[in-house]
Every structure is written in C-alpha cells, then in structure tokens.
Design an enzyme around this catalytic site. Structure first.
Site, PDB file in Angstrom:
ATOM      1  NE  ARG A   1       2.783 -13.863   2.547  1.00 24.14           N
ATOM      2  CZ  ARG A   1       3.100 -13.840   3.841  1.00 24.14           C
ATOM      3  NH1 ARG A   1       3.075 -12.696   4.498  1.00 24.14           N
ATOM      4  NH2 ARG A   1       3.455 -14.953   4.465  1.00 24.14           N
TER       5      ARG A   1
ATOM      6  NE  ARG B   1       4.071  -3.484   3.379  1.00 24.66           N
ATOM      7  CZ  ARG B   1       3.577  -3.965   4.513  1.00 24.66           C
ATOM      8  NH1 ARG B   1       2.812  -5.037   4.483  1.00 24.66           N
ATOM      9  NH2 ARG B   1       3.838  -3.376   5.671  1.00 24.66           N
TER      10      ARG B   1
ATOM     11  CD  GLU C   1       5.390  -9.774  10.972  1.00 21.70           C
ATOM     12  OE1 GLU C   1       5.180 -10.926  10.567  1.00 21.70           O
ATOM     13  OE2 GLU C   1       4.587  -8.825  10.787  1.00 21.70           O
TER      14      GLU C   1
ATOM     15  CB  SER D   1       4.291 -13.948  12.463  1.00 24.92           C
ATOM     16  OG  SER D   1       3.102 -13.763  13.188  1.00 24.92           O
TER      17      SER D   1
ATOM     18  NE  ARG E   1       9.330  -7.794   6.051  1.00 30.06           N
ATOM     19  CZ  ARG E   1       8.222  -7.271   6.575  1.00 30.06           C
ATOM     20  NH1 ARG E   1       8.089  -7.207   7.896  1.00 30.06           N
ATOM     21  NH2 ARG E   1       7.250  -6.825   5.806  1.00 30.06           N
TER      22      ARG E   1
END
Length: 427
Positions: A267, A282, A354, A357, A394
């Site tokens: 990404r 990130r 987070e 999801s 994460r």
C-alpha cells in the site's frame, strides 16, 4: 456495487442510507438524473418503434392501391424513425458508460445497525477482552528495542526500498514467521481452507473486490512488457480470495465457504504523510493473514459475528488485550455494510491500535465480480465477508511490548513451539 434495481425503484431510500457516510460528492444524484434521462429515452424509443410498426401495413396498403407517392412518403417517414432509433441506441450506450463509471465509485449502503457518526471519534466500543498490564513508562517501544538489538533495521529497509520499508533479522524475523504460522493454524482449526495466491493481479480483479477505480492512488502497479498488461500489487489477500469464484455459480449446499491466506500486502499509504512515522505501524509492505467467507444472504450477519470471533481468538490465544469497535457510518470502508475493528493494546502509545477489520460486504463485491449461487432453480448473488486474522507486523509490536520483562521478552505459550524457545534475550 449497489443494486441497480433498488436505486431505480427506491432512490430516496438509498439516498437516506448513504447519508450515514457523509458523502461529499453527489454521485447518487448524478446517477438518478442519468436514470431519468434513460427512462425518457427508452419511452421515446418505444413510441418510435410503435409508430414504425404501424407504417408497415400502411405502406403495403398504399402500394396495393397504386399510391406510390403516399408509399414513398411513408417509407421516408420509416427511414427517419430508424435514424432516430440509431441515435437513441448510441445515447443508451453512452448512458451505460456514464452509469457504470458512477456505479463503480458509489460506496455500499450501510446496514441499519451501523451507528451514525462523522469519523473514527464516533465509533462505538462493543466490548473489551483482557486487561492492559503495561504502560508506556514500563516498556521500551518496539522500534527503539528493535533498533538497539539490531533485530529491526529501518535504515537498511530505507536503503533497499525507501521510506516505510523494514528489514527484520534474528529473533524479529523468526517471531514474524512464527506469528504467521500460528495465525494460519488458528484459521485451519476454525474451518478455513488455506490458499497460496498471486500477489500481482489484473485490473479487473481489483475492480471486482472494490479497490478500483476508487483507490488507485493507494495501490502499486507494474507493466508486464511481454503481454502488454498492467498488473497491480495486492493491498490485501482479500482481493484474490474474493475473486477466486469470479464469474462462477456456486452450489447452495457448498456455502458457507471459508478461505484464508498469508500474503505480503502493498500500500502506498496515500494521505498518511506525517502519521506513524516511527516503527512498524504503517508500512508500504506488510504481512497479513486474511479470512474470507462466501455466505447465503440470510446467513451473512451471523457470519460476520463468527468471523469477528475467529479473529479475536487469535489475540486471545496470545494473551493480548484488545477491544472490539463498531465503525460509524463516516468511518465505514467503501465496500462494507458493517465493520467491526479489533484494536490491540500498544503499551508504548498507551492506546489501542487497529489490528483487524472484519466486514460484511453483502452482495457489493459479488455484483462487481459476478459471483452467484443457485437456489430453487434461480441464481442469486452471494454475500462476501472479509477480515484480518490478523496483521502480522502489528501483532509483533503487541507481543514485543506487552510481554517485555527485565532483559527480554517472554514468548507467549502459543508461539513457543514455532519459536523453539520461551524467551527472547534483548540485553
């Protein structure tokens, strides 16, 4: 893609539902306007065809009576009608192009249970699991510890790939691999079938899952010169997993189908400048285990609850504190009707972040990718669900920070067989 018939029959219902998303543009209004134009064109075409059909007998009668002038006049009238119909047909093709353009950019309709709200600040906490045992004053952050021990190398990652790429070494690389293996084992025990997947896909595959055309700026792409085709790097294994059944009709008795895969995800993180600069939160490339389900419509919300529990069991098995959040309309993802986020406790930041999801997309992706199932002699669109099970990087952060002790990291019992140790020395 939302249901075209629902849009045509109940446009105000769709408009009211999409208000939960706080849309800034009026793509829906443009679609309704286009549809009204199309209806008017269609009505005009129907009238012209009816008139043309009436001309046939009149022309035959005029010729029979020897009224050649009248016959010629009627023939000319028929030719004029044919030209008008050709023009309307061209208009209809252009209408389809414009409608498809807008439909592909229109987000899914939120479920009625989705809370109202403008952004993430108005998400609703559903429950907490576990109690945070450590705070920022009691731990060394993962990025500081990783750099100090040489196990997480941000400088070499930048040298190789640029900003937001990282090199793992030693215990960090082994821990990352152990976490992925553990997550896949947990998914297998919950009935998911594991897949190995391409991590570059064709453009239509990303259209099918909903990433294109809306989010092109957040994706990486390449050119394959030999076949003159642009390929895209996947941002999540959801993309190829959902499209495994593209243009297929499944059997009702096969459902639900439960799939999982561990892949690298790519990404560009467009719009994230200045956010989470330090550490692994990130990254442009990261590993993730993805869970995907194909369900009948009446089972999809029950499936979402079960999917969320499956992702939560991964964190519970590691002994990590987390909470479950129901996303409000303003924070809901493009293709989702309802989403639960799982947020894990990150001690160095004194907050939950987070890590998974879990979403129900209903038939939104199935319409785009043409995925159906057969029931009672008829084909229906399946409902698709997806969830992270979970983001490996994460999760590594959470393990490193939540299980720190004096001089090292206590390896969670669930990972000890994979790590072949119960202790990571960080002195």
């Amino acid at each position: 893609m939302i249901d075209k018939e629902l849009l045509r029959k109940e446009p105000e219902k769709v408009r009211a539902a999409l208000k939960k998303r706080n849309l800034e543009d009026d793509a829906l209004g443009k679609l309704i306007g286009l549809d009204n134009e199309w209806k008017a064109k269609k009505a005009e075409a129907d009238d012209l065809r009816a008139k043309r059909n009436e001309l046939g007998p009149k022309i035959a009668e005029a010729k029979k009576k020897g009224e050649e002038a009248e016959a010629g006049k009627l023939i000319a009238e028929g030719e004029a009608i044919a030209q008008k119909l050709e023009g309307i047909a061209a208009d209809e093709k252009e209408f389809e192009v414009q409608r498809n353009y807008l439909m592909l950019r229109l987000p899914n309709i939120p479920h009625e249970s989705v809370p109202a709200g403008a952004d993430e600040r108005e998400n609703v906490e559903i429950r907490k699991e576990g109690v945070p045992a450590k705070k920022s004053t009691e731990v060394e952050s993962h990025h500081e510890l990783g750099v100090r021990t040489g196990a997480i190398d941000f400088e070499r990652g930048t040298k190789l790939g640029g900003h937001r790429f990282t090199v793992m070494k030693g215990w960090a690389a082994k821990l990352e691999r152990a976490l992925a293996a553990y997550m896949l084992k947990m998914a297998e025990s919950a009935g998911y079938t594991e897949f190995g997947l391409p991590q570059m896909v064709r453009e239509e595959i990303l259209v099918g899952s909903g990433q294109l055309p809306k989010f092109a700026e957040d994706l990486y792409r390449t050119e394959v010169q030999e076949i003159q085709e642009q390929l895209w790097m996947i941002p999540t294994a959801e993309v190829p997993l959902v499209n495994l059944h593209r243009d297929e009709v499944l059997k009702e008795e096969e459902l639900p189908l439960k799939y999982c895969a561990f892949t690298q995800c790519f990404r560009q993180e467009a719009g994230s400048y200045g956010k989470d600069i330090k550490g692994l939160i990130r990254q442009h490339q990261f590993g993730k285990v993805e869970l995907v389900k194909f369900c009948t419509p009446e089972k999809s919300y029950e499936g979402l609850e079960l999917l969320t529990k499956d992702a939560g069991k991964v964190l519970e098995g590691l002994g990590l504190p987390y909470r479950v959040i129901s996303l409000c309309g303003g924070d809901l993802g493009f293709g989702a009707t309802k989403t639960y986020d799982l947020e894990v406790w990150v001690p160095s930041q004194d907050r939950y972040r987070e890590i998974s999801s879990c979403s129900n997309c209903e038939a939104f992706q199935a319409r785009r990718a043409n995925i159906k199932f057969r029931r009672d002699g008829k084909n229906e669109f399946v409902h698709t669900l997806n969830g992270s099970g979970v983001a490996v990087g994460r999760c590594l952060i959470a393990v490193v920070e939540n299980f720190q002790e004096d001089g090292g990291i206590k390896v969670p019992k669930a990972l000890q067989d994979y790590m072949e140790t119960d202790w990571i020395d960080t002195k």
